[in-house]
Structure formats: structure tokens, C-alpha cells
Design a protein around this motif. Structure first.
Motif, PDB file in Angstrom:
ATOM      1  N   GLY A   1       0.825  -1.196   0.000  1.00 16.79           N
ATOM      2  CA  GLY A   1       0.000   0.000   0.000  1.00 16.79           C
ATOM      3  C   GLY A   1       0.861   1.249   0.000  1.00 16.79           C
ATOM      4  N   ALA A   2       0.614   2.147  -0.974  1.00 22.88           N
ATOM      5  CA  ALA A   2       1.400   3.372  -1.106  1.00 22.88           C
ATOM      6  C   ALA A   2       0.539   4.571  -0.735  1.00 22.88           C
ATOM      7  CB  ALA A   2       1.910   3.523  -2.531  1.00 22.88           C
ATOM      8  N   HIS A   3       1.197   5.683  -0.428  1.00 20.94           N
ATOM      9  CA  HIS A   3       0.488   6.915  -0.114  1.00 20.94           C
ATOM     10  C   HIS A   3      -0.124   7.494  -1.387  1.00 20.94           C
ATOM     11  CE1 HIS A   3       2.173   7.124   3.977  1.00 20.94           C
ATOM     12  NE2 HIS A   3       3.248   6.600   3.422  1.00 20.94           N
ATOM     13  N   ALA A   4      -1.221   8.180  -1.224  1.00 20.29           N
ATOM     14  CA  ALA A   4      -1.930   8.733  -2.381  1.00 20.29           C
ATOM     15  C   ALA A   4      -1.374  10.081  -2.818  1.00 20.29           C
ATOM     16  CB  ALA A   4      -3.416   8.874  -2.051  1.00 20.29           C
ATOM     17  N   GLU A   5      -0.570  10.729  -1.969  1.00 24.07           N
ATOM     18  CA  GLU A   5      -0.064  12.046  -2.322  1.00 24.07           C
ATOM     19  C   GLU A   5       0.827  11.990  -3.562  1.00 24.07           C
ATOM     20  OE1 GLU A   5       0.350  10.650   0.591  1.00 24.07           O
ATOM     21  OE2 GLU A   5      -0.539  11.871   2.163  1.00 24.07           O
ATOM     22  N   ASP A   6       0.791  13.046  -4.349  1.00 22.89           N
ATOM     23  CA  ASP A   6       1.596  13.129  -5.572  1.00 22.89           C
ATOM     24  C   ASP A   6       3.009  13.563  -5.195  1.00 22.89           C
ATOM     25  OD1 ASP A   6       2.504  13.210  -8.106  1.00 22.89           O
ATOM     26  OD2 ASP A   6       1.491  15.066  -8.669  1.00 22.89           O
TER      27      ASP A   6
END
Length: 207
Positions: free
Chosen positions: A45-50
Motif C-alpha cells: 500500500g502506497a500513499h496517495a499524495e503526488d
């Protein structure tokens, strides 16, 4: 033996392992198992921030080397055609358990994009590098050594393999060279067409 970490200046974050295949893996979690396609998959699972983030995935490959009567072979695909992620640059280092006494006995090849390089750094180290690996493009390396380099290997065959490997790799190298030469010719022809087009355009403009 799989582990996933996010590498951060403030301290690495180790992800928690789950044992269920999921389309969206929870943040800071990962799974490592055979998916519904029968392939061994590592997903996290990765962070959604760009933003740009760095992840470290560690795992152990069992029985990746095979011993024949006349050689030992490490043949592994690091990136498969299933990968949907393009990569700017891939580098890798393969370190042998024991050095070869004669560097000529260490033979290496890489398969994938034609702009890559694989070199023998020393009697026990091989490095490879390739730029612009597009999605759905595989990358693999093949390292062949004398059998005494992997003396404790249990994956063995009673047959010989060295000559067939050399013949196969020579055929693939010849084919790769033909593709490179065709690309060079196509590029040269395109440049000629552009130059002729520019001359005609300039001549018309002058008239």
C-alpha cells in the motif's frame, strides 16, 4: 523471506505483512503470495499524495542456480512483461559466492532493451545497467561460471549445457545486432529525408 520498507530520512518504516490478495492494499501493509493468476506477487500500500517515495523490497530466491556437468548457470528475470511500470534506469549487481580463478571462465549476458550494458567488474562481481525500460518489457540476466563457484548447490543435472548456452546466446546476439543495424539505417534514412525536405523547402522559399 520477504520484507518491504519505505526509506525515509526520519527513519525507515517497515510494512506489516498480510496474507490476502487485495486490489487496494492498506497503507503500510504488504502481501507476498501466489495471486489469482498463479504468479508470486509482492504488493504494498502506497500513499496517495503526488510525491516521490522510495521503497526497499527484500526477498530470497531459492534454487535460482543450476549446476551442470560442465558449468553452473544463474538465469533470472528481474522484470517481466507483466510489469506495467516504466522505469528510467535499472541497475543491478550480482556477487558470486566465490571468485573464478580465470575471468575468461565467467560469462555474462543480459536480455531486454537493446540499450543496456552488462559488464564483468571483477572475478566475483557482475553489474548491469539499462535506461528507459518501457512497460511490459522484460529484463533478465544470465551468468555462467565453472561448477566450483556454486559447489554447495543442490540443484543439479547430469547433462552438459555450456556449448548449447554459447550457441543460443550467439544466435540471440546476432539477431540483436541485426535489429540495431536496421534501426541505424532507418534513422539515417529519416535524417536524409528531413535534409532533402529542408533543402526543397528553402529552394521554394528562395524562388
Amino acid at each position: 523471506n520477504v520484507s518491504v520498507q519505505e526509506i525515509k530520512n526520519s527513519g525507515n518504516v517497515s510494512f506489516r505483512r498480510i496474507y490476502q490478495e487485495k486490489y487496494h492494499v492498506d497503507k503500510n501493509c504488504f502481501y507476498a503470495l501466489r495471486n489469482s493468476k498463479g504468479q508470486f506477487e509482492i504488493a504494498w500500500g502506497a500513499h496517495a499524495e503526488d510525491t516521490t517515495r522510495t521503497y526497499q523490497i527484500r526477498y530470497t530466491i531459492v534454487d535460482a542456480v543450476k549446476n551442470y556437468v560442465d558449468c553452473s548457470e544463474f538465469y533470472w528475470q528481474f522484470i517481466s512483461t507483466e510489469s506495467e511500470i516504466p522505469v528510467n534506469i535499472v541497475t543491478g549487481t550480482i556477487t558470486l559466492p566465490y571468485a573464478v580463478s580465470n575471468k575468461d571462465d565467467l560469462k555474462v549476458w543480459a536480455h531486454g532493451p537493446l540499450n543496456g550494458n552488462i559488464i564483468i567488474v571483477s572475478n566475483d562481481t557482475v553489474k548491469f545497467e539499462v535506461e528507459d525500460v518501457r512497460r511490459n518489457t522484460m529484463l533478465e540476466a544470465r551468468v555462467v561460471t565453472p561448477t566450483n563457484v556454486f559447489v554447495n548447490n543442490q540443484k543439479r543435472s547430469s547433462g552438459e549445457k555450456l556449448q548449447s548456452i554459447l550457441q543460443q546466446e550467439q544466435e540471440w546476439a546476432d539477431e540483436a545486432n541485426r535489429i540495431r543495424e536496421k534501426r541505424i539505417r532507418d534513422r539515417e534514412n529519416l535524417i536524409k529525408i528531413l535534409i532533402i525536405g529542408a533543402i526543397i523547402f528553402n529552394t521554394i522559399g528562395l524562388v
